[in-house]
Motif scaffolding. Structure first.
Motif, PDB file in Angstrom:
ATOM      1  N   ARG A 103      41.817  36.166  46.889  1.00 32.08           N
ATOM      2  CA  ARG A 103      42.528  37.089  47.789  1.00 32.08           C
ATOM      3  C   ARG A 103      43.820  37.585  47.144  1.00 32.08           C
ATOM      4  N   CYS A 104      44.536  36.682  46.492  1.00 37.80           N
ATOM      5  CA  CYS A 104      45.778  37.074  45.811  1.00 37.80           C
ATOM      6  C   CYS A 104      45.486  38.048  44.675  1.00 37.80           C
ATOM      7  N   HIS A 105      44.428  37.784  43.910  1.00 39.09           N
ATOM      8  CA  HIS A 105      44.060  38.707  42.828  1.00 39.09           C
ATOM      9  C   HIS A 105      43.687  40.082  43.387  1.00 39.09           C
ATOM     10  N   LEU A 106      43.032  40.097  44.538  1.00 34.49           N
ATOM     11  CA  LEU A 106      42.695  41.380  45.152  1.00 34.49           C
ATOM     12  C   LEU A 106      43.962  42.128  45.568  1.00 34.49           C
ATOM     13  N   LYS A 107      44.961  41.398  46.057  1.00 34.60           N
ATOM     14  CA  LYS A 107      46.235  42.039  46.394  1.00 34.60           C
ATOM     15  C   LYS A 107      46.884  42.656  45.165  1.00 34.60           C
ATOM     16  N   LEU A 108      46.628  42.026  44.012  1.00 31.79           N
ATOM     17  CA  LEU A 108      47.169  42.512  42.747  1.00 31.79           C
ATOM     18  C   LEU A 108      46.260  43.557  42.099  1.00 31.79           C
ATOM     19  N   HIS A 109      45.164  43.891  42.784  1.00 29.35           N
ATOM     20  CA  HIS A 109      44.167  44.856  42.297  1.00 29.35           C
ATOM     21  C   HIS A 109      43.499  44.398  41.008  1.00 29.35           C
ATOM     22  N   ASP A 110      43.384  43.086  40.843  1.00 26.22           N
ATOM     23  CA  ASP A 110      42.703  42.505  39.685  1.00 26.22           C
ATOM     24  C   ASP A 110      41.316  42.055  40.143  1.00 26.22           C
ATOM     25  N   VAL A 111      40.419  43.028  40.226  1.00 26.98           N
ATOM     26  CA  VAL A 111      39.078  42.790  40.753  1.00 26.98           C
ATOM     27  C   VAL A 111      38.290  41.843  39.856  1.00 26.98           C
ATOM     28  N   VAL A 112      38.468  41.966  38.543  1.00 23.69           N
ATOM     29  CA  VAL A 112      37.719  41.123  37.604  1.00 23.69           C
ATOM     30  C   VAL A 112      38.047  39.642  37.828  1.00 23.69           C
ATOM     31  N   ALA A 113      39.338  39.317  37.910  1.00 27.41           N
ATOM     32  CA  ALA A 113      39.742  37.923  38.130  1.00 27.41           C
ATOM     33  C   ALA A 113      39.243  37.427  39.486  1.00 27.41           C
ATOM     34  N   ALA A 114      39.336  38.275  40.507  1.00 26.76           N
ATOM     35  CA  ALA A 114      38.845  37.894  41.838  1.00 26.76           C
ATOM     36  C   ALA A 114      37.353  37.619  41.790  1.00 26.76           C
ATOM     37  N   GLN A 115      36.613  38.484  41.131  1.00 24.63           N
ATOM     38  CA  GLN A 115      35.158  38.317  41.036  1.00 24.63           C
ATOM     39  C   GLN A 115      34.808  37.007  40.322  1.00 24.63           C
ATOM     40  N   GLN A 116      35.540  36.669  39.273  1.00 27.43           N
ATOM     41  CA  GLN A 116      35.287  35.417  38.548  1.00 27.43           C
ATOM     42  C   GLN A 116      35.496  34.209  39.453  1.00 27.43           C
ATOM     43  N   LEU A 117      36.547  34.249  40.256  1.00 28.82           N
ATOM     44  CA  LEU A 117      36.813  33.136  41.182  1.00 28.82           C
ATOM     45  C   LEU A 117      35.734  33.046  42.258  1.00 28.82           C
ATOM     46  N   LEU A 118      35.296  34.186  42.736  1.00 30.99           N
ATOM     47  CA  LEU A 118      34.257  34.190  43.762  1.00 30.99           C
ATOM     48  C   LEU A 118      32.923  33.728  43.189  1.00 30.99           C
ATOM     49  N   ASP A 119      32.660  34.070  41.934  1.00 30.79           N
ATOM     50  CA  ASP A 119      31.459  33.544  41.273  1.00 30.79           C
ATOM     51  C   ASP A 119      31.537  32.027  41.157  1.00 30.79           C
ATOM     52  N   ARG A 120      32.755  31.525  40.891  1.00 29.30           N
ATOM     53  CA  ARG A 120      32.957  30.069  40.818  1.00 29.30           C
ATOM     54  C   ARG A 120      32.702  29.436  42.196  1.00 29.30           C
ATOM     55  N   CYS A 121      33.109  30.115  43.257  1.00 26.50           N
ATOM     56  CA  CYS A 121      32.826  29.622  44.620  1.00 26.50           C
ATOM     57  C   CYS A 121      31.323  29.497  44.825  1.00 26.50           C
ATOM     58  N   ARG A 122      30.596  30.505  44.380  1.00 26.83           N
ATOM     59  CA  ARG A 122      29.143  30.468  44.554  1.00 26.83           C
ATOM     60  C   ARG A 122      28.527  29.329  43.741  1.00 26.83           C
ATOM     61  N   GLU A 123      29.079  29.071  42.542  1.00 26.22           N
ATOM     62  CA  GLU A 123      28.608  27.943  41.736  1.00 26.22           C
ATOM     63  C   GLU A 123      28.848  26.616  42.458  1.00 26.22           C
ATOM     64  N   LEU A 124      29.926  26.563  43.243  1.00 26.60           N
ATOM     65  CA  LEU A 124      30.247  25.360  44.025  1.00 26.60           C
ATOM     66  C   LEU A 124      29.496  25.341  45.359  1.00 26.60           C
ATOM     67  N   ASN A 125      28.590  26.304  45.543  1.00 27.15           N
ATOM     68  CA  ASN A 125      27.813  26.447  46.774  1.00 27.15           C
ATOM     69  C   ASN A 125      28.691  26.728  47.988  1.00 27.15           C
ATOM     70  N   VAL A 126      29.752  27.485  47.781  1.00 25.41           N
ATOM     71  CA  VAL A 126      30.606  27.922  48.880  1.00 25.41           C
ATOM     72  C   VAL A 126      30.117  29.307  49.280  1.00 25.41           C
ATOM     73  N   GLU A 127      29.354  29.361  50.316  1.00 22.98           N
ATOM     74  CA  GLU A 127      28.811  30.631  50.816  1.00 22.98           C
ATOM     75  C   GLU A 127      29.320  30.828  52.240  1.00 22.98           C
ATOM     76  N   ASP A 128      30.596  31.132  52.376  1.00 26.55           N
ATOM     77  CA  ASP A 128      31.188  31.291  53.701  1.00 26.55           C
ATOM     78  C   ASP A 128      31.610  32.739  53.928  1.00 26.55           C
ATOM     79  N   ASP A 129      32.152  33.000  55.097  1.00 21.17           N
ATOM     80  CA  ASP A 129      32.568  34.362  55.449  1.00 21.17           C
ATOM     81  C   ASP A 129      33.678  34.882  54.540  1.00 21.17           C
ATOM     82  N   ASP A 130      34.611  33.983  54.141  1.00 22.87           N
ATOM     83  CA  ASP A 130      35.695  34.423  53.259  1.00 22.87           C
ATOM     84  C   ASP A 130      35.144  34.918  51.925  1.00 22.87           C
ATOM     85  N   THR A 131      34.242  34.123  51.348  1.00 23.39           N
ATOM     86  CA  THR A 131      33.656  34.508  50.063  1.00 23.39           C
ATOM     87  C   THR A 131      32.903  35.827  50.200  1.00 23.39           C
ATOM     88  N   ALA A 132      32.089  35.944  51.229  1.00 20.06           N
ATOM     89  CA  ALA A 132      31.308  37.167  51.445  1.00 20.06           C
ATOM     90  C   ALA A 132      32.237  38.376  51.632  1.00 20.06           C
TER      91      ALA A 132
END
Length: 180
Positions: A135-164
């Motif tokens: 979320r902080c990276h998105l505020k900074l308009h750093d979509v690539v870094a945000a996407q990497q973190l969200l991919d890491r969430c998916r690797e951790l099997n975090v499939e919640d509303d925030d991630t989506a």
């Protein structure tokens, strides 16, 4: 009571509870800071003032400290207090939510990213913390870094509303069409 035992924690906690109950958040702040100082003093207990005194869990002290700072409009100080509380208990969901709110109000997403990276390094990665960092990276308009973190969430099997939601926001910021 404090005149008789000046380094007493429980009397301060009672005062804090009363002041917060009367919406005197500014008045509670000095007592909260004193508890942090007393409880983190390595010499605490060398001189006994009382037969018994409480030790308040530091996560609770920092949570109240954050609340009082937040209520007085000091969002940066509140975020710092919540961060310290998260260092005590990274799974404290209410603390993380308050931290996110303060980051949104304070607008220092870059500092928050650094804090959250430190938190992950010391306590390990959790879905909520990775989502907050995304979320902080998105505020900074750093979509690539945000996407990497969200991919890491998916690797951790975090499939919640925030991630989506953050994944949708990444797609929109990249100009991709999102279909329901």
């Amino acid at each position: 009571s404090l005149r008789e035992a000046p380094r007493q924690v429980i009397a301060r906690w009672i005062i804090i509870t009363l002041k917060m109950g009367k919406d005197d958040f500014a008045g509670a702040l000095p007592f909260l800071r004193e508890i942090v100082e007393i409880q983190t003093d390595p010499k605490r207990g060398e001189k006994v003032e009382l037969g018994f005194d409480a030790t308040i869990p530091m996560q609770e002290v920092f949570f109240r400290l954050g609340l009082c700072c937040e209520r007085t409009g000091a969002f940066g100080a509140a975020a710092d207090a919540y961060f310290e509380g998260l260092r005590q208990n990274v799974d404290y969901r209410d603390m993380l939510e308050r931290y996110i709110n303060c980051v949104d109000q304070h607008n220092d997403a870059a500092a928050s990213v650094r804090q959250l990276q430190t938190l992950c390094a010391t306590t390990g990665e959790t879905g909520p913390v990775l989502n907050c960092m995304a979320r902080c990276h998105l505020k900074l308009h750093d979509v690539v870094a945000a996407q990497q973190l969200l991919d890491r969430c998916r690797e951790l099997n975090v499939e919640d509303d925030d991630t989506a939601g953050h994944l949708i926001e990444c797609s929109l910021l990249e100009g991709n069409e999102v279909r329901a």
